[in-house]
Structure formats: C-alpha cells, structure tokens
Design an enzyme around this catalytic site. Structure first.
Site, PDB file in Angstrom:
ATOM      1  N   TYR A 280      -8.132  -2.057  51.433  1.00 31.67           N
ATOM      2  CA  TYR A 280      -6.841  -1.818  52.064  1.00 31.67           C
ATOM      3  C   TYR A 280      -5.836  -1.541  50.959  1.00 31.67           C
ATOM      4  O   TYR A 280      -5.587  -2.376  50.099  1.00 31.67           O
ATOM      5  CB  TYR A 280      -6.399  -3.023  52.884  1.00 31.67           C
ATOM      6  CG  TYR A 280      -4.998  -2.850  53.423  1.00 31.67           C
ATOM      7  CD1 TYR A 280      -4.800  -2.190  54.614  1.00 31.67           C
ATOM      8  CD2 TYR A 280      -3.899  -3.283  52.715  1.00 31.67           C
ATOM      9  CE1 TYR A 280      -3.518  -1.981  55.107  1.00 31.67           C
ATOM     10  CE2 TYR A 280      -2.619  -3.081  53.192  1.00 31.67           C
ATOM     11  CZ  TYR A 280      -2.429  -2.426  54.390  1.00 31.67           C
ATOM     12  OH  TYR A 280      -1.172  -2.206  54.865  1.00 31.67           O
TER      13      TYR A 280
ATOM     14  N   TRP B  52      -2.921   1.744  49.160  1.00 35.29           N
ATOM     15  CA  TRP B  52      -2.437   3.121  49.133  1.00 35.29           C
ATOM     16  C   TRP B  52      -3.277   3.996  48.218  1.00 35.29           C
ATOM     17  O   TRP B  52      -3.417   5.181  48.455  1.00 35.29           O
ATOM     18  CB  TRP B  52      -0.982   3.128  48.669  1.00 35.29           C
ATOM     19  CG  TRP B  52      -0.044   2.562  49.658  1.00 35.29           C
ATOM     20  CD1 TRP B  52      -0.037   1.287  50.169  1.00 35.29           C
ATOM     21  CD2 TRP B  52       1.050   3.226  50.267  1.00 35.29           C
ATOM     22  NE1 TRP B  52       0.997   1.131  51.045  1.00 35.29           N
ATOM     23  CE2 TRP B  52       1.691   2.303  51.125  1.00 35.29           C
ATOM     24  CE3 TRP B  52       1.571   4.505  50.164  1.00 35.29           C
ATOM     25  CZ2 TRP B  52       2.808   2.640  51.880  1.00 35.29           C
ATOM     26  CZ3 TRP B  52       2.688   4.834  50.902  1.00 35.29           C
ATOM     27  CH2 TRP B  52       3.300   3.901  51.760  1.00 35.29           C
TER      28      TRP B  52
END
Length: 773
Positions: A123, A125
């Site tokens: 999880y 960016w």
C-alpha cells in the site's frame, strides 16, 4: 466530445543537459552534475511544489540501501514468528543468495500452505510512473508466480467514504474526479462551506503525474468575484490566505452535529429546498423524524448542536441563512472520515447539500474531498493512459486495508465489513513493495507485535525505513530518478517521458528486474515478462494512447518521437458535471447507481445491516477519544507540508522544516503558556498507547485545546527493546488508536486522538532514523 482546454504547453526545458521527469508533486526536469543533482519545475506550472527539492539530497543519502540484506535471526533459524523483528541486525548478501532464499520461501508457502497465506501489502504511492508502479508490479508477480494473494481494499485516506458513497450517491471516482471543478468554483460559486478545509499541502500532490497546480489561483479568482469561503477546522491554514476565509473552529470530530444543526435551522426557517428533496432524494421523511426529535424526543436544533460542537447557536442559524438560495458548495475533507464514525460527516454533508438543492449545478452542491489530492476538481482525459495488467488473482480473500494488524494478531477471528461477517485469514508471509506501514498505520507498538507473528516479511525499499528494518528479506530497489517510465494521470493532460537521470545507487535494481528473476526461479519468467524488457514494456503501454489519438484525428507521435520530445499533451473531455449533472437534468432517464436510483438520505440497505455504529441515515454518535484528565488535548495527526506522507523524509526540503532534527508540532499560545512551553522547545506527547518527542511551534493559527503533529517522520524508537518505546523523531502514530471507523466500512481512524503534553527536560536522544544499517 473532447478537446485540450486552457493548456498552453511550452514543453519541458531540456536545454543544458536537463532531462524530463515527473513525480506525484509535480512535473520537473533534472540533470546530474559533478557537484550533485539539479532540479527545476515545469515552466507552465503557476504554483510549483517545493517537494521536488527533496531529490538532490535524497539521491545518494546514507539512508539508501546499497545491497540485499537478510535479518540474522531469519538467516540462521529460518522462517517463523520472531519478536526480534525491528531490533535484529542484518547480514548483507549477494543478489543470487537473496533471490534463491526468497524463491525457496515463496515456493514453500505456496506449495505447502497455499497462496491464501500470502498478503500482498504494497500500500503506497510509489512512483508516478505507470510501469514501475510498485503495487502493480508486486501484484502482477504474486498473481502469475504464486497464483494469487490476499489483497487489501480501500485506502487509509478514504476508507469510510469509498465504501459509503457508492451506496448513497454514486461511484467514488465519479464523485471525486467528475464532479465540481476548480473552473466552476472560480466562475459560479457564491459560498463555499469547507468542513476540514482544502489545504494546498494536500492538493499539491497527485496519485500520478501533475503538471499545473491551479487550486490557489482558482480560490483567489473566486474570491475576487465575490465568493465567500467559510472554513470549519481547528487549523487556520486548512484554506490558503488567498481564499480570505472566515475561520470557524468546532471541536474535532463534531462536524456531523454542526451539519445537523444547520439543516434543522434551514427547515425551521423554511429555507430548505423541499422540491429538490421530493424529486431527487430517498428517505427524507425518515431523517426528518430524527431531525425534529419525533423519533427520540430531542430536536436537533442549533442549541443542541452548539452544546456538542462549541459553535454558537446564533452562528449556526446565521450559516443556514447565508447558504440558502445561493450557489452554495459543501465540501467535506478526507480528514473528517479518518476518525471514529467517519461515515457520518460524509453522509451528513451530502444531506446538507441536498437540503440546499444545489447538487448537480456548476460550482454548487456537494464535493467530497475536493482539495484532498491534485487531480480532483479537474477535467478528465479523453484517451487512455498506460496501464500494466496485473493478471488474475486466484485468491478471493481480502481485508479492509487499515485492518492489517487485526488480521495478523487475530487470524480466524470474525469481523464485520459492509454488511457481511468475514473472517481474518491466517497469513504467514507478507510481501511489501511500495509503501511504509510504519507511516500510515496506527498504534505502531501494536503493529510491531503484529509483524512479529509472521513467518517472513519481504520488503523492496530504496532506503532503510522502519518497515525495512522490521523485514526479514530486504531487496534494494531504484529510486524513480534511476529508471525510465511514463508519467500520467487520468485528470492531467501532460504525459511525461520520464528519462533516467542517474545510475542506480549501489546494487539497487528495478522492481521489474527483481520480480523477473524471482519469477524465473519459480518457473514463471515468460508469463511475467511476456518476453519484454522494461523499455519494450514502455513502448507497449504507450501504444493505446497513440492509437486513440490517431482515431480522433489528432497528432499521434510514435513512441520514439514522444520520448525525444519529453512530453505529450492529450485531449480532455469537455466538463459535463458527471453523473450528478445528468441526474439533475433527467432523474428518471439517468438515475444514480444507488438502490433507489436517487440520493439516499435514508438507506434501507445500510439499515438492514443492523450495525448500531452506522445506522440507516446520518446521526450524531459520541466518540471514544474525548479529552480527559490523563489526555486533555485533542491531537490532530494530519498530512505533512514538506513531503508526501513519509517519502524522502531524509530529503533536504523535509529536513529543513524540522527543528533540532525533530518533527514540529503546533500549539495554541494559551495551552503552551499553561504548561511552561515556549516556541522551539522539545515536548513529549504521550497517552496510554505510546509517546514521542517533537519540537513545538506556538501559534494562534491553531485552536485552543488542540495539538497538531503531522505524520511522516520516520519511526525512531530510542530503545526498541522496551514494550512501548519512545519515538524520538515525532511520529504521531505511536499515539493514534487502531480501530475501524465502524463495522460498516472499517476505515482508518488515525486523524484524531487525545494526548497529554509536557516540556521535555531530559537529555535529548539522537535521531537515528536515517542511519545506515
């Protein structure tokens, strides 16, 4: 119909050896010289983000991981639970040794237990590039080489709203990406009531690439035209100075009560839009019985709301009058739903907007999370962008993303989610590539205990984050500047050819190269790579964009031409307001994708779940975390200004905003003075879950009774042998509570908790978070 609108593109300045690149915080160009890296923002960006200045010092920082490493306990004793994770030493090994050991462990778990014992965490960016996107790479690998994995759903940012909104209004992306735009606000809106604000530090970043930061300019233009901004937040800078906002401080977590009081005031004065409610909504009469007190004997009037939220009853009634009959826009930030009962303010904000009757009009109605991220409030691209296929996941099991510690600590335990009773899987191996749970998860001391339960934790990382330090196998990966990619976002018209700026640090390798060699050891190299190199994948992923441009009769440069020019402007759809505009214009012919086809003020489906902590319409529910004698302050743990989450916390831009090496908290002068705390002091924040040190800035830009400490300072326990060690760097997630928003959405509740604060008087421990391992 599509066109490119308002986007004069001077192209990237590639003179003097600069090469094109992009990031989540902006398009830029860079060059490597003998004295280091130089970066410059995209010339057409009216408000560039300074976070790109983290790159020069981060590129070759001592915190980078130079070669593969294995935790000594795992190397000597093999896989299995171990409470030494996070405090054991690492042994450097060759790539061949690391990949052989890892392939053997993956095969063991796959063949003896099954892929349902593997959790693909990842999880985060990661890169703005669409090929070297770590989540896509690791999920593709696990699907192809192992047959699948247990996945997570939703996000830490929007865990409650992303489950709720599709059931009461429309698809989450439709509401956030195809709804009210900044152009509309600048031209049409009369008043914006912003619950939680629209802080520029949030909208300065985007999930993919972003070329122009337009939010500050749009708010300034709206204000010049006469638009009023009203900010409801404990932090004055949750709207920029350009908005000229009226600042209203309600007690944290009480926005739902304030909204209810405004709606009661509208109804009492006959200022609500009954015709809109009758035509476009479902369940208003049920909610009205709650609002008027018919259901429970207590009217939810302005006096009732004032007693809960701390805003005066006269102010509440005045807000109702100012909103009625005008092009009003209600915005609700992510922050409101990152708290216990986070579904309620999202739902109640929609009810308030419905009562005002502006939903579906340009610049009016309801805009959930506008300003929360850079590509919200913009037009949508009219051609597809590069997308890496992830294959088929043969494992059906999943968890809500913020429930990872529960899953690891309580395998086999039932829990509620979205009307279902589910069971936590028994996970033996976690594979993490991209992301840092020791940034975004809550109650980090509990998370440490959860990771100790695993057989194996594998981490791909470019630097020694706390997550990497808790791993068993650490594989060094490249930074975005060290690889080629294509930068793209569905709501930004500039596609960027991301050239390699620098050679990889040490023995770091691209995730794709790592997974390709692992897949070979597991007999799956060909299906994983499809016979392509990384450059050939970029050419392959670019082709759908080129074909779509050609089909529209537009210039469709070849990949080679695109790569040489450094960028490509793609067409965007004309603004049409999305499903809400179409629904307003034709409610019968174009219904919403809700059970009733209308805006659901009362949801029979949600009511049917029978979950007391999320009933069938929005209500005020008291929070668990309220100030007490032992924890008298609210703590706001929000997003940082000088980095994206915890990314490149060791970069110069992030480090330059710290004081004496610590993250900076903010306090009101009265609160600080009462405890003998002065600006620049080091303070200790603590509660029953943990404690941390931070520097303090004393300011009247924060409400009394509040302490604000941004997330993202790398977790740095002074003595990891202790049960609940002190974080000396300033990570607020040692303090936050690890519970779900409700049994309905199970979202993250990390925004608000309660703490005590004192001036730190001992010997100041050194910061070791960025030391090499």
């Amino acid at each position: 119909m599509s066109e490119t609108i308002g986007f004069p593109d001077p192209g990237l300045d590639l003179s003097d050896g600069f090469k094109p690149h992009t990031s989540h915080w902006g398009v830029f160009s860079a060059r490597l010289k003998e004295d280091g890296l130089e970066v410059r923002p995209y010339a057409a960006d009216p408000d560039p983000n300074g976070i790109i200045d983290n790159f020069p010092t981060a590129l070759r920082h001592q915190a980078r991981i130079a070669q593969p490493a294995i935790r000594r306990g795992w190397l000597e004793r093999g896989a299995g639970p171990d409470d030494r994770r996070g405090r054991d030493e690492f042994v450097s090994v060759s790539w061949e040794t690391a990949l052989d050991l890892l392939a053997g462990e993956l095969a063991r778990v796959r063949d003896t237990i099954g892929p349902g014992a593997v959790f693909g965490g990842s999880y985060g960016w990661s890169s703005a590039g669409r090929f070297h996107h770590a989540q896509s790479q690791v999920h593709r690998f696990l699907n192809i080489a192992l047959g699948g994995y247990v996945r997570s759903v939703n996000t830490y940012s929007s865990g409650a709203s992303s489950v709720l909104l599709p059931q009461i209004l429309s698809g989450y992306e439709d509401i956030t990406k195809r709804n009210v735009t900044w152009e509309q606000i600048a031209a049409e809106t009369d008043i914006v009531l912003a619950f939680g604000g629209m802080a520029l530090k949030n909208s300065m970043v985007a999930g993919g690439s972003i070329s122009k930061h337009v939010e500050r300019g749009a708010m300034a233009a709206a204000r010049r035209r006469g638009c009023e901004f009203v900010l409801v937040s404990p932090l004055r800078d949750d709207l920029p100075a350009e908005a000229g906002a009226e600042w209203m401080t309600a007690l944290p977590g009480t926005d739902t009560a304030l909204m209810i009081g405004i709606v009661h005031s509208l109804v009492s004065a006959g200022l609500h839009d009954q015709a809109f409610l009758d035509r476009y909504t479902e369940g208003w009469p049920v909610f009205l019985r709650y609002l008027t007190g018919e259901a429970d004997g207590r009217p939810k009037d302005a006096e009732w709301a004032a007693a809960i939220c701390g805003v005066s009853a006269d102010t509440i009634r005045g807000l109702a009058r100012r909103l009625a009959g005008r092009r009003s826009l209600i915005t609700v930030s992510h922050s409101l739903q990152r708290a216990e009962h986070g579904e309620q303010p999202v739902w109640m904000g929609l009810v308030l907007a419905a009562a005002l009757g502006q939903i579906g009009l340009p610049g009016g109605g309801y805009a959930y999370s506008l300003g929360a991220i850079g590509y919200y409030g913009r037009r949508v691209n009219a051609v597809p962008g590069p997308t890496l296929g992830q294959g088929r996941n043969g494992v059906a099991d999943f968890i809500p993303v913020a429930r990872i510690a529960d899953m690891l600590l309580k395998p086999g335990t039932p829990y509620r989610y979205n009307g279902e009773t589910r069971t936590y899987p028994d996970i033996r191996l976690v594979y993490w590539a991209g992301g840092n749970p020791f940034h975004h998860h809550q109650d980090l001391n509990r998370l440490r205990k959860a990771f100790a339960k695993l057989d194996t934790l594998v981490v791909h990382e470019l630097a020694w984050t706390a997550t990497a330090r808790h791993a068993d196998i650490v594989l060094p990966c490249t930074m975005t500047l060290e690889r080629e990619d294509i930068g793209y976002s569905t709501n930004d018209p500039l596609m960027v050819a991301m050239h390699r700026i620098a050679e990889p640090f040490g023995l770091a390798r691209d995730d794709y190269e790592i997974f390709a060699d692992l897949a070979e050891r597991l007999g799956a190299r060909e299906p994983f790579t499809e016979g392509r190199t990384a450059r050939q994948w970029l050419m392959h992923l670019y082709e759908p964009t080129r074909k779509a441009l050609a089909a529209q009769g537009l210039a469709a440069p070849s990949f080679e031409e695109f790569w040489a020019s450094g960028s490509l402007v793609v067409p965007q759809h004309l603004d049409d307001g999305g499903s809400l505009r179409r629904f307003r214009e034709e409610p019968i012919e174009r219904p919403l994708p809700t059970p009733s086809g209308r805006i659901e003020i009362f949801s029979s489906k949600i009511a049917g779940h029978g979950d007391a902590d999320c009933p069938g319409h929005p209500v005020w529910l008291q929070k668990t975390d309220v100030p007490s004698a032992s924890s008298p302050f609210f703590l706001i743990a929000n997003q940082p200004v000088t980095r994206l989450h915890s990314q490149l916390d060791f970069g110069g831009h992030s480090a330059g905003a710290k004081h004496r090496g610590r993250e900076v908290a903010r306090m009101n002068p009265r609160d600080a003075g009462a405890r003998g705390i002065a600006d620049g002091d080091i303070i200790r924040l603590f509660n029953a879950r943990g404690s941390c040190l931070a520097a303090v800035h004393v300011t009247d830009g924060i409400a009394q009774g509040i302490v604000q400490l941004p997330t993202g300072a790398w977790y740095d326990p002074v003595d990891p042998e202790e049960e609940n060690p002190l974080c000396v760097h300033g990570n607020p997630n040692v303090l936050t509570r690890d519970i779900g928003t409700s049994s309905f959405a199970q979202g993250c509740t990390g925004q608000i908790t309660t703490v005590e604060v004192e001036r730190f008087k001992g010997n100041l421990p050194p910061i070791r978070a960025f030391d090499p391992v």
